[in-house]
Structure formats: C-alpha cells, structure tokens
Design a protein around this motif. Structure first.
Motif, short mmCIF file in Angstrom:
data_model
loop_
_atom_site.label_atom_id
_atom_site.label_comp_id
_atom_site.label_asym_id
_atom_site.label_seq_id
_atom_site.Cartn_x
_atom_site.Cartn_y
_atom_site.Cartn_z
N TYR A 41 28.65 38.40 49.05
CA TYR A 41 29.18 37.31 48.25
C TYR A 41 28.09 36.63 47.43
CZ TYR A 41 27.56 34.11 52.00
OH TYR A 41 26.81 33.43 52.92
N SER A 47 31.20 38.69 44.65
CA SER A 47 31.73 39.67 45.60
C SER A 47 31.05 41.02 45.46
CB SER A 47 33.24 39.86 45.42
OG SER A 47 33.52 40.73 44.34
N SER A 296 32.91 38.88 50.36
CA SER A 296 33.21 37.77 49.44
C SER A 296 33.13 36.43 50.16
CB SER A 296 34.60 37.95 48.81
OG SER A 296 35.60 37.94 49.80
#
Length: 340
Positions: A41, A47, A296
C-alpha cells in the motif's frame, strides 16, 4: 522508504516497498513463527496494482498507437482501476473505468479526481468486463486493459515484486497471498518455488467466493480478491494450501493490524493477515518464516464495514457474518500430506 533520488515521473516511484517484521502480532498471539509483511500500500497510487498499471497501458499502446482520441478502458472491482487511471492521467490519455455498484465510494471518488469516466454495473466484475468490452468494440480509438488474461502481469511481478522479496529476506517457508488477478501469487510463487521447492504457497480467498476450493460463489465483502472465476494467468499448480477467509475475519484482522502494528490496511490485507496469523499459530516454529502480502490500505475502504459497527465486539461480528470456522485446506491438486 529512504531515497535521495529525484524522479522524472510518478510512475518511476512504483515498487521497492518495505518488508516489516510483525513482532507485536507475534507477541499478541504468542506465536513463535516469524511473521513478515510486504507493504504494497506504500506504492504511490496506494496498492500493489501500481506495479502492473503502466505495463498494461503500454501494452495497450502497442495494439493501438496513442493519439488525442485514445481512450484507455478498464474494468475494476478494486484498486486496479485507480492505478490505470493514474497512469492514463500521467500520459495525457482519456480513461473510462467500469465498476460494480458495490465498489467503495473512496475508490470512485479517486477515479473521478484522476479524470476517469466511470460506468456502473450491478452484477460484479464479470459484467464490468463485458460492458468494458462492449464500449471498446464500439469506439474507434478505445483500447481495453485485461488484467486477468495478460501474462505481462505475471512477468512484471517476477521482475519486480519477487526480485525485491528474494533480495530482502532469505529462506521464506510460507508465502501468503490473496488471489485477485492471480498475477501476484503466480509471479512471486513461481520465483520462490524455483529458488526453494520447499517454500509453501498459501492462497487466500473469500469464504463466500472460494473458486479454488470448488465452492459455490456468493456475494462477499472482501474487495480485491475472490472475483468469482479462475483467472487465466493464475498458476494453480504452485498453490500448496488454501485459506478461506470469512468477511468478518477480513474486517477484524484489518483492525487488529492497525491497532497492534500501527498499519492501516484494507480488507483483502486483513484476510491475508488472518491467514498468516492462524498459519503461524499452527506451525509455532521459531525457525520458520511466513511472508504475508499486504496489497492496499484502509483509506480505500472507510465507507465499508471496516469502520461500520466499529463499536461491536468480535462475537457480535460473528453473529452478523457467520460462524468463525478455521479453514486451512491443502490444495487438492497436491499429493503430499499437510505439514501444519
């Protein structure tokens, strides 16, 4: 990530994400096994999909040379749409992303901010791809991104993600990774298996969308994994174990990751952390290393159940989402007995 380099493009910043030892989680659950997380992330667009977006857009360019009328078209049920939209914006291209209505509003807000046009569908990623293809077929200068079929996704993860992992940490015993496009677990898994055939690859999928386990597909809340079909680029043969994460587990362990390690992660990350912790408890061997892929952040899921019902206890979430069965099963394609 420490760097003194000045970059000429935001896309050059993608990759080289850190691996962090999860010592507080080890202590919290009295786990002797070493737990590590690769924090994807921290990529610039938020991401792991940032790694493949430019490659996919460039591949589309080879099929239809860019011009002022080019439209990059994609379908997304998670962060890949944002990564594609960011690359398109950087290249000065028009972009259209087809998304399911269930996508978190933070993601549609980000798509809008990046200048992408958004089309909503009601029946998930399969309908989204169908609608994206329909648009592409009917617009002369439209080119479509297809992350579930493009082998460049696997190749990119081999060249970048896997290379970073093998350089940073030696002798990984278990690699835990959610299955979305199938590109990460295939690319990294193949490299790890080649270096050490004894490395076990653990696939994480939603309890309600357990395609790898041959179960019936139902709607679920863990965006980013469990697309409801087997992606063409997924190499099932390298998977040793399958962990089926319930919706409430993804939510609860994402929260645990935040308030224990100070890492605010998303729902598919919560599912992977859940799998890694339960695997670590089962092994309980200080000589073994588990690497968990964290794709993420929580910021893309603030409007979901990740923050809803935040005052509820785990037992209340169990009542809401289902019984907390633990399900770590061996891949049926494998012949050897589980060693957990």
């Amino acid at each position: 990530m420490k760097t003194n380099k000045v970059y000429s493009s935001i896309t050059e910043v993608v990759g080289n994400t850190p691996i962090v030892r999860l010592k507080r989680l080890e202590e919290k659950y009295n786990i002797k096994t070493q737990l590590y997380a690769k924090l994807e992330y921290l990529n610039p667009f938020g991401s792991i999909n940032d790694r493949i977006a430019e490659v996919l857009v460039e591949d589309a360019w080879k099929r239809d040379k860019y011009n002022k009328d080019t439209v990059i078209v994609g379908a997304s049920s998670d962060n890949i749409g944002i990564s594609i939209a960011a690359v398109a914006a950087r290249k000065g291209l028009k972009c259209l992303i087809v998304v399911p209505e269930s996508i978190p509003e933070e993601q549609t807000d980000m798509l809008d901010m990046l200048g992408a046009k958004i089309v909503f569908v009601s029946n998930g990623i399969t309908e989204a791809f169908s609608k994206a293809k329909e648009f592409t077929d009917n617009v002369e200068h439209a080119v479509m991104i297809c992350q579930f079929e493009n082998k460049l996704v696997v190749k990119t993860h081999k060249k970048t993600t896997a290379k970073e992992i093998t350089k940073s940490i030696k002798n990984i015993d278990y690699f835990v990774c959610g299955v979305g496009t199938g590109g990460t677990i295939t690319g990294v898994g193949e490299v790890l298996k080649k270096k050490n055939p004894n490395t076990s690859i653990v696939a994480v999928e939603p309890w309600k969308a357990s395609v790898l386990s041959g179960k019936q597909i139902q709607p679920h809340r863990i965006q980013g994994i469990g697309v409801g079909f087997l992606p063409k680029i997924l190499n099932i043969k390298i998977i040793d174990y399958i962990f089926r994460a319930r919706d409430y587990e993804a939510i609860e362990y994402a929260r645990i990751m935040a308030n224990t390690e100070g890492m605010a992660v998303g729902l598919s990350s919560g599912a992977a952390i859940c799998a890694g912790i339960k695997l670590g408890e089962a092994i309980n061997n200080p000589m073994k290393k588990i690497l968990i892929m964290v794709p993420s952040s929580a910021e893309r899921y603030m409007s979901t159940e990740l923050l809803d019902n935040k005052s509820q206890s785990l037992s209340e979430l169990v009542t809401l989402f289902g019984h907390p069965d633990v399900d770590i099963t061996q891949n049926s394609d494998k012949q050897q007995e589980p060693t957990l």
